[in-house]
Design an enzyme around this catalytic site. Structure first.
Site, PDB file in Angstrom:
ATOM      1  N   GLU A 140       0.883  -1.176   0.000  1.00 16.06           N
ATOM      2  CA  GLU A 140       0.000   0.000   0.000  1.00 16.06           C
ATOM      3  C   GLU A 140       0.915   1.218   0.000  1.00 16.06           C
ATOM      4  O   GLU A 140       1.400   1.636   1.050  1.00 16.06           O
ATOM      5  CB  GLU A 140      -0.914  -0.016   1.238  1.00 16.06           C
ATOM      6  CG  GLU A 140      -1.823  -1.238   1.339  1.00 16.06           C
ATOM      7  CD  GLU A 140      -2.921  -1.274   0.282  1.00 16.06           C
ATOM      8  OE1 GLU A 140      -3.230  -0.226  -0.302  1.00 16.06           O
ATOM      9  OE2 GLU A 140      -3.453  -2.365   0.039  1.00 16.06           O
ATOM     10  N   CYS A 146      -2.051   9.536   2.542  1.00 18.37           N
ATOM     11  CA  CYS A 146      -1.600   8.952   1.270  1.00 18.37           C
ATOM     12  C   CYS A 146      -2.539   9.292   0.124  1.00 18.37           C
ATOM     13  O   CYS A 146      -2.116   9.382  -1.019  1.00 18.37           O
ATOM     14  CB  CYS A 146      -1.475   7.445   1.411  1.00 18.37           C
ATOM     15  SG  CYS A 146      -2.990   6.664   1.960  1.00 18.37           S
TER      16      CYS A 146
HETATM   17  P1  NAD Z   1       7.371   4.987   7.589  1.00 20.63           P
HETATM   18  O1  NAD Z   1       8.604   5.814   7.709  1.00 20.63           O
HETATM   19  O2  NAD Z   1       6.483   4.858   8.776  1.00 20.63           O
HETATM   20  O3  NAD Z   1       7.800   3.579   7.045  1.00 20.63           O
HETATM   21  C1  NAD Z   1       6.859   2.538   6.883  1.00 20.63           C
HETATM   22  C2  NAD Z   1       7.381   1.318   7.572  1.00 20.63           C
HETATM   23  O4  NAD Z   1       8.566   0.875   6.931  1.00 20.63           O
HETATM   24  C3  NAD Z   1       7.722   1.534   9.037  1.00 20.63           C
HETATM   25  O5  NAD Z   1       7.156   0.514   9.813  1.00 20.63           O
HETATM   26  C4  NAD Z   1       9.228   1.505   9.044  1.00 20.63           C
HETATM   27  O6  NAD Z   1       9.754   0.985  10.238  1.00 20.63           O
HETATM   28  C5  NAD Z   1       9.568   0.611   7.881  1.00 20.63           C
HETATM   29  N1  NAD Z   1      10.862   0.914   7.300  1.00 20.63           N
HETATM   30  C6  NAD Z   1      11.399   2.138   7.113  1.00 20.63           C
HETATM   31  N2  NAD Z   1      12.607   2.051   6.520  1.00 20.63           N
HETATM   32  C7  NAD Z   1      12.848   0.732   6.336  1.00 20.63           C
HETATM   33  C8  NAD Z   1      13.941  -0.019   5.772  1.00 20.63           C
HETATM   34  N3  NAD Z   1      15.010   0.574   5.274  1.00 20.63           N
HETATM   35  N4  NAD Z   1      13.830  -1.352   5.737  1.00 20.63           N
HETATM   36  C9  NAD Z   1      12.734  -1.968   6.238  1.00 20.63           C
HETATM   37  N5  NAD Z   1      11.685  -1.317   6.785  1.00 20.63           N
HETATM   38  C10 NAD Z   1      11.742   0.007   6.847  1.00 20.63           C
HETATM   39  O7  NAD Z   1       6.438   5.543   6.473  1.00 20.63           O
HETATM   40  P2  NAD Z   1       6.802   6.300   5.153  1.00 20.63           P
HETATM   41  O8  NAD Z   1       7.519   5.387   4.247  1.00 20.63           O
HETATM   42  O9  NAD Z   1       7.314   7.662   5.462  1.00 20.63           O
HETATM   43  O10 NAD Z   1       5.276   6.459   4.678  1.00 20.63           O
HETATM   44  C11 NAD Z   1       4.911   7.462   3.856  1.00 20.63           C
HETATM   45  C12 NAD Z   1       4.512   6.853   2.530  1.00 20.63           C
HETATM   46  O11 NAD Z   1       3.532   5.877   2.747  1.00 20.63           O
HETATM   47  C13 NAD Z   1       3.909   7.859   1.589  1.00 20.63           C
HETATM   48  O12 NAD Z   1       4.381   7.598   0.306  1.00 20.63           O
HETATM   49  C14 NAD Z   1       2.426   7.542   1.667  1.00 20.63           C
HETATM   50  O13 NAD Z   1       1.714   7.912   0.528  1.00 20.63           O
HETATM   51  C15 NAD Z   1       2.457   6.072   1.862  1.00 20.63           C
HETATM   52  N6  NAD Z   1       1.238   5.630   2.518  1.00 20.63           N
HETATM   53  C16 NAD Z   1       0.428   4.826   1.815  1.00 20.63           C
HETATM   54  C17 NAD Z   1      -0.779   4.425   2.388  1.00 20.63           C
HETATM   55  C18 NAD Z   1      -1.724   3.538   1.665  1.00 20.63           C
HETATM   56  O14 NAD Z   1      -2.656   3.069   2.302  1.00 20.63           O
HETATM   57  N7  NAD Z   1      -1.544   3.284   0.379  1.00 20.63           N
HETATM   58  C19 NAD Z   1      -1.095   4.858   3.670  1.00 20.63           C
HETATM   59  C20 NAD Z   1      -0.217   5.670   4.342  1.00 20.63           C
HETATM   60  C21 NAD Z   1       0.955   6.044   3.765  1.00 20.63           C
END
Ligand code: NAD
Length: 464
Positions: A218, A252
């Site tokens: 997602e 998102c």
């Molecule tokens: P985040 O920083 O919370 O990361 C998401 C998860 O990935 C966390 O649990 C984190 O611990 C893990 N993570 C981070 N770096 C990692 C790595 N190198 N290796 C393994 N795991 C790792 O969230 P984010 O990435 O900043 O989220 C923002 C993005 O998520 C935006 O692009 C947003 O659009 C998207 N998003 C999508 C939805 C959806 O439902 N489609 C919902 C919310 C957010």
């Protein structure tokens, strides 16, 4: 991590293997047990709503109403919908049987996948972790939950609450950041359900490939919002403002940028400004209904987007409190960072076009978005957008209202993700839809058995 030291990697492996043993024991498949776990989750939300709301406020400055609509209430209605329909979803789904396989019957039997790793993001730190959990429980799976470390208060709270309300052997929370997630990703799961950005999505998918584990991703992206000349500008502005500045734009499916014809752009910009003031007052900094930016890194990322841009509204910031005013940018260059990256914050670029006909090619020149919004009173234009663009989800004449319908699958396409959930689509996503055909011992017609003949072939050609 609730039952072990997060820094100890062998503890993570042991924890996952314990959950896998629970699944193997078979009890998570039982219908009554699934319902009981879902009811426990419901009880947790009801009994601990003050704590949950307070964590959401501390992490993101979410006000109670917004947190209720988009997080707790959202999940409660998902649970109720799931409990109401679960028996039906679990039933064998009848399929027709071709004449060549008669007498016999065919059906699809949903079965749980096993142990699911659910990795959540920080922007809706409750909903994005618990809604996939609802689907996992409903489908009879066990699960390991990894909340985002950025929304640390919610992470800690869930690590305390989940073991108190749910079966400890079947559902565990592992807190932590990259290190712990990397360790989790080395383990064998039966599905990985990841919500977050594209870059980490690729890391998750390549880790999953090592075990041939299926994934749901997602992700996000730049969700366009097209405003056609026929749209009701006042209602359009209200709905854009509602969906853009909820959670301070850290959604998102928030509209990332607006495409509008020059002939109505002034009118739209003024209407949006008025709605921002109506919703958050002349000084949004003092509004209790307006959220804050999650952390300094994201704050600075957003500040950077405003460099050399034509800011026509807002722009005030306070990095100490996380306040970032609802901000409008007019006609940024399409190759500037603000138009190249997902904004994921309270800045809305408005791109003015000579003709609305330019909008669809502009959308199609970019990666497929998670959501696409079109405001129009013209059925022809609506159909044109639906037929000529691709997006995970579309809402005509509103923001992310489509999320409130549990009968609608939610998910991305292309770079915005793969696989959908909510309601039955979540149940199906975390089930294996097993094909079953049952034949009768009667009428064992020998046509298909060797030795073959021209006669057999001619009959087979007619019945198959
Ligand atoms: P985040 O920083 O919370 O990361 C998401 C998860 O990935 C966390 O649990 C984190 O611990 C893990 N993570 C981070 N770096 C990692 C790595 N190198 N290796 C393994 N795991 C790792 O969230 P984010 O990435 O900043 O989220 C923002 C993005 O998520 C935006 O692009 C947003 O659009 C998207 N998003 C999508 C939805 C959806 O439902 N489609 C919902 C919310 C957010």
């Amino acid at each position: 991590m609730n039952a072990a030291d997060p820094t100890n990697h062998s503890e993570i492996a042991n924890l996952v293997s314990g959950v896998r043993d629970t699944f193997a024991s078979g009890y998570s498949k039982d219908y009554a047990w699934r319902v009981e776990q879902l009811k426990q989750l419901e009880l947790m939300i009801k009994e601990k709503q003050d704590d949950l709301l307070s964590a959401l406020h501390t992490d993101l400055g979410k006000c109670k109403t917004e947190a209720w609509i988009s997080e707790l209430g959202f999940v409660l209605s998902d649970i109720n919908h799931t409990i109401k329909h679960l028996k039906k979803w679990m039933k064998p789904r009848k399929k027709s049987t071709p004449i060549g396989a008669q007498p016999g019957k065919s059906y699809v039997l949903p079965e749980p996948l096993g142990t699911v790793l659910i990795i959540g993001a920080w922007n809706y730190p409750f909903q994005l972790l618990i809604a996939p959990l609802v689907a996992a429980i409903a489908a009879g799976n066990c699960a390991v939950l990894k909340p985002s470390e950025l929304s640390s208060h919610m992470s800690t709270l869930l690590a305390q609450l989940i073991p108190k309300y749910l079966d400890n052997n079947a559902y565990v929370v592992v807190e932590g950041a990259v290190d712990e997630t990397t360790e989790l990703l080395k383990q064998q799961f039966d599905h990985i359900f990841y919500t977050g950005g594209e870059a980490v999505g690729k890391i998750v998918m390549s880790a999953a490939a090592k075990h041939l584990t299926p994934v749901t991703l997602e992700l996000g992206g730049k969700s366009p919002c097209i405003v056609d000349n026929s749209a009701n500008i006042d209602v359009t502005a209200a709905r854009i403002v509602w969906s853009k500045w909820m959670n301070a734009g850290q959604t998102c499916v928030a509209p990332d940028y607006v495409l509008v014809e020059k002939s109505i752009s002034d009118q739209l910009v003024i209407a949006i400004q008025n709605k921002i003031s109506d919703f958050y007052g002349k000084k949004p900094e003092t509004s209790k209904d307006y959220g804050k930016i999650i952390n300094e890194r994201h704050f600075q990322r957003l500040t950077g987007y405003l460099e050399n841009q034509n800011v026509v509204f807002g722009g005030n910031q306070n990095i100490q409190t996380g306040f970032f005013e609802p901000t409008l940018v007019l006609d940024p260059a399409l190759d500037s960072t603000i138009m190249q990256e997902e904004i994921f914050g309270p800045i809305l670029p408005i791109i003015t076009l000579d003709s609305i006909d330019e909008a669809i090619p502009m959308v199609n020149a970019r990666a497929k978005p998670l959501a696409l919004y079109v405001y129009t009173d013209s059925n022809d234009y609506e159909q044109k957008v639906l037929q000529q663009t691709s997006a995970g989800n579309v809402c005509v004449n509103d923001g992310f209202m489509f999320m409130t319908n549990p009968d609608l699958p939610f998910g991305g396409v292309g770079n915005s993700g793969m696989g959908s959930y909510h309601g039955q689509s979540g149940f199906d996503r975390l089930s294996h839809l097993k094909t079953v055909m049952k034949r009768s011992f009667k009428f064992d017609v020998s046509l298909r058995y060797p030795p073959f003949s021209k006669f057999k072939l001619s009959i087979l050609k007619r019945v198959l």
